[in-house]
Design a protein around this motif. Structure first.
Motif: not given
Length: 98
Positions: A1-9, A46-48, A94-98
């Motif tokens: 999980m992206d650490s910057a996204a996690l921090k924002k959460g 990743p989606k999987n 899902a549309a924004a998922q890498r």
């Protein structure tokens, strides 16, 4: 999980905790920020891997029982609207998922 996204959460949740009212509710902007942060966190994986976590929950929780119980606690129409909104949110993530 992206650490910057996690921090924002984490920060969105911490901010919301500071705004809990006497009924245990948070303001809509805080709720919106939390959901946006969760979407970004999930989209960074990743989606999987997301699907693997979802499927693993089935080993611990009986989804049909939990769903029925949770729905019994609220107005049925509100529950259906929330369920529909969740699936729309899932599609956006899902549309924004890498």
């Amino acid at each position: 999980m992206d650490s910057a996204a996690l921090k924002k959460g984490v920060l969105a949740h911490a901010s919301a905790i500071g705004h809990v009212d006497s009924k245990g509710m948070i303001p809509l902007p805080d709720y919106t920020a939390i959901n946006a942060a969760i979407g970004h966190m999930v989209a960074s994986v990743p989606k999987n891997q997301v699907i693997d976590v979802f499927n693993a929950a089935g080993d611990v929780v009986r989804k049909e029982e939990v769903g029925a119980y949770m729905k019994s606690l609220v107005n049925s129409g509100d529950a259906e609207a929330a369920y529909k909104a969740f699936w729309e949110f899932k599609d956006v993530v899902a549309a924004a998922q890498r």
